[in-house]
Write a protein that holds these residues in place. Structure first.
Motif, PDB file in Angstrom:
ATOM      1  N   ASP A 183       0.845  -1.188   0.000  1.00 13.56           N
ATOM      2  CA  ASP A 183       0.000   0.000   0.000  1.00 13.56           C
ATOM      3  C   ASP A 183       0.884   1.243   0.000  1.00 13.56           C
ATOM      4  O   ASP A 183       2.066   1.183   0.369  1.00 13.56           O
ATOM      5  CB  ASP A 183      -0.934   0.008   1.203  1.00 13.56           C
ATOM      6  N   ILE A 184       0.301   2.392  -0.378  1.00 14.98           N
ATOM      7  CA  ILE A 184       1.102   3.568  -0.698  1.00 14.98           C
ATOM      8  C   ILE A 184       0.300   4.840  -0.442  1.00 14.98           C
ATOM      9  O   ILE A 184      -0.897   4.897  -0.715  1.00 14.98           O
ATOM     10  CB  ILE A 184       1.564   3.473  -2.177  1.00 14.98           C
ATOM     11  N   VAL A 185       0.968   5.849   0.133  1.00 17.40           N
ATOM     12  CA  VAL A 185       0.363   7.167   0.334  1.00 17.40           C
ATOM     13  C   VAL A 185       1.412   8.228   0.009  1.00 17.40           C
ATOM     14  O   VAL A 185       2.614   7.952   0.024  1.00 17.40           O
ATOM     15  CB  VAL A 185      -0.155   7.380   1.774  1.00 17.40           C
ATOM     16  N   VAL A 186       0.938   9.446  -0.267  1.00 12.21           N
ATOM     17  CA  VAL A 186       1.830  10.559  -0.579  1.00 12.21           C
ATOM     18  C   VAL A 186       1.577  11.689   0.402  1.00 12.21           C
ATOM     19  O   VAL A 186       0.430  12.085   0.623  1.00 12.21           O
ATOM     20  CB  VAL A 186       1.625  11.055  -2.026  1.00 12.21           C
ATOM     21  N   LYS A 187       2.640  12.216   0.981  1.00  8.69           N
ATOM     22  CA  LYS A 187       2.557  13.358   1.894  1.00  8.69           C
ATOM     23  C   LYS A 187       2.542  14.647   1.075  1.00  8.69           C
ATOM     24  O   LYS A 187       2.928  14.661  -0.101  1.00  8.69           O
ATOM     25  CB  LYS A 187       3.748  13.333   2.849  1.00  8.69           C
ATOM     26  N   SER A 188       2.112  15.732   1.685  1.00 11.10           N
ATOM     27  CA  SER A 188       1.982  16.996   0.958  1.00 11.10           C
ATOM     28  C   SER A 188       3.308  17.547   0.463  1.00 11.10           C
ATOM     29  O   SER A 188       3.337  18.380  -0.438  1.00 11.10           O
ATOM     30  CB  SER A 188       1.285  18.038   1.838  1.00 11.10           C
ATOM     31  N   ASP A 189       4.429  17.084   1.031  1.00  8.58           N
ATOM     32  CA  ASP A 189       5.737  17.530   0.545  1.00  8.58           C
ATOM     33  C   ASP A 189       6.229  16.698  -0.638  1.00  8.58           C
ATOM     34  O   ASP A 189       7.342  16.897  -1.126  1.00  8.58           O
ATOM     35  CB  ASP A 189       6.779  17.516   1.667  1.00  8.58           C
ATOM     36  N   GLY A 190       5.399  15.752  -1.103  1.00  8.52           N
ATOM     37  CA  GLY A 190       5.744  14.923  -2.247  1.00  8.52           C
ATOM     38  C   GLY A 190       6.394  13.603  -1.902  1.00  8.52           C
ATOM     39  O   GLY A 190       6.588  12.757  -2.784  1.00  8.52           O
TER      40      GLY A 190
END
Length: 256
Positions: free
Chosen positions: A118-125
């Motif tokens: 599974d994978i997520v992206v933070k607001s800093d990229g």
């Protein structure tokens, strides 16, 4: 009309109690990683090795293949591009609309990743992903894996741990946590100060504080789901009010 079987009335703060449940698609294999991209719902159809796309058109709903290829968890980067955790491909990729896949992470310290889940992206990229060993030696569909299989030597497994990683915007891959048994779904709190991560093997959700440098600290168990009931924590999402939502799967049936 089918409605929700609500076990906690707090759900009505988000969803109308009379909201109907609609089945929008069928005939799929083992589905994972749903993500909205505008008006399109993308999700992995794992046995059929594709990312499926569902959308509602003026003439009715449509289910098609968005792109072919292996994937499990899906998310979008800051430019709205599709990112996929390729559990069977043992890498993290960016997927173009024409199906072209660009590998973003395949190895850590010269050794192949296990099977990104599974994978997520933070607001800093920065990209965060889990890396259990499920797809290194896939199970036979419908056949349960032996108890504690993930603690035994697995042919083809190169990493000494089942880790959680951070891929920075400049391409550096960092190991954040190495003491999970089977890390799975993960999601940030709305202000990104906390990262929640499932451990399917132990049936609990862990919480970590997220530092200004993106690293994790102060591990604690947010929710212990241990019971005799079938199913283990799998996918995980957090709503705009900070509530965590998850789904479970029964590994006695299919193990992915």
């Amino acid at each position: 009309m089918t409605t929700l079987d609500v076990r906690n009335p707090g759900l009505h703060d988000l969803i109308d109690p009379e909201a109907p449940i609609d089945r929008i698609a069928g005939g799929l294999g083992f589905t994972e990683g749903p993500v909205w991209r505008g008006a399109e719902l993308l999700f992995s159809d794992i046995p059929n090795k594709r990312i499926a796309r569902w959308r509602r058109l003026p003439e009715g709903s449509e289910l098609t293949t968005y792109v072919v290829g292996m994937s499990n968890g899906l998310t979008l980067d800051q430019q709205g591009r599709v990112l996929a955790a390729e559990h069977d491909g043992r890498r993290v990729v960016r997927v173009a609309d024409d199906g072209t896949r660009t590998a973003l992470a395949e190895q850590f310290e010269g050794k192949k990743l296990n099977s990104p889940n599974d994978i997520v992206v933070k607001s800093d990229g920065a990209i965060y992903f889990t890396d259990p060993p499920y797809a290194i030696q896939p199970s036979v569909p419908g056949t349960p894996r032996p108890e504690g299989w993930y603690k035994q030597p697995i042919p083809g497994k190169e990493q000494p741990h089942n880790g959680v990683y951070r891929l920075t915007s400049d391409g550096a891959l960092q190991l954040l946590v190495d003491d999970f048994d089977l890390p799975n779904g993960l999601a940030f709190s709305p202000d990104e100060s906390v990262l929640y991560i499932d451990d399917s093997a132990n049936k609990y959700i862990r919480a970590f504080d997220v530092g200004s440098d993106g690293m994790l600290s102060n591990s604690r168990i947010l929710l212990d789901m241990a019971s005799d009931d079938p199913g283990v924590p799998d996918g995980l999402k957090v709503d705009s009010q900070g509530g965590a939502f998850g789904n479970s799967y029964a590994p006695q049936g299919t193990s992915l």
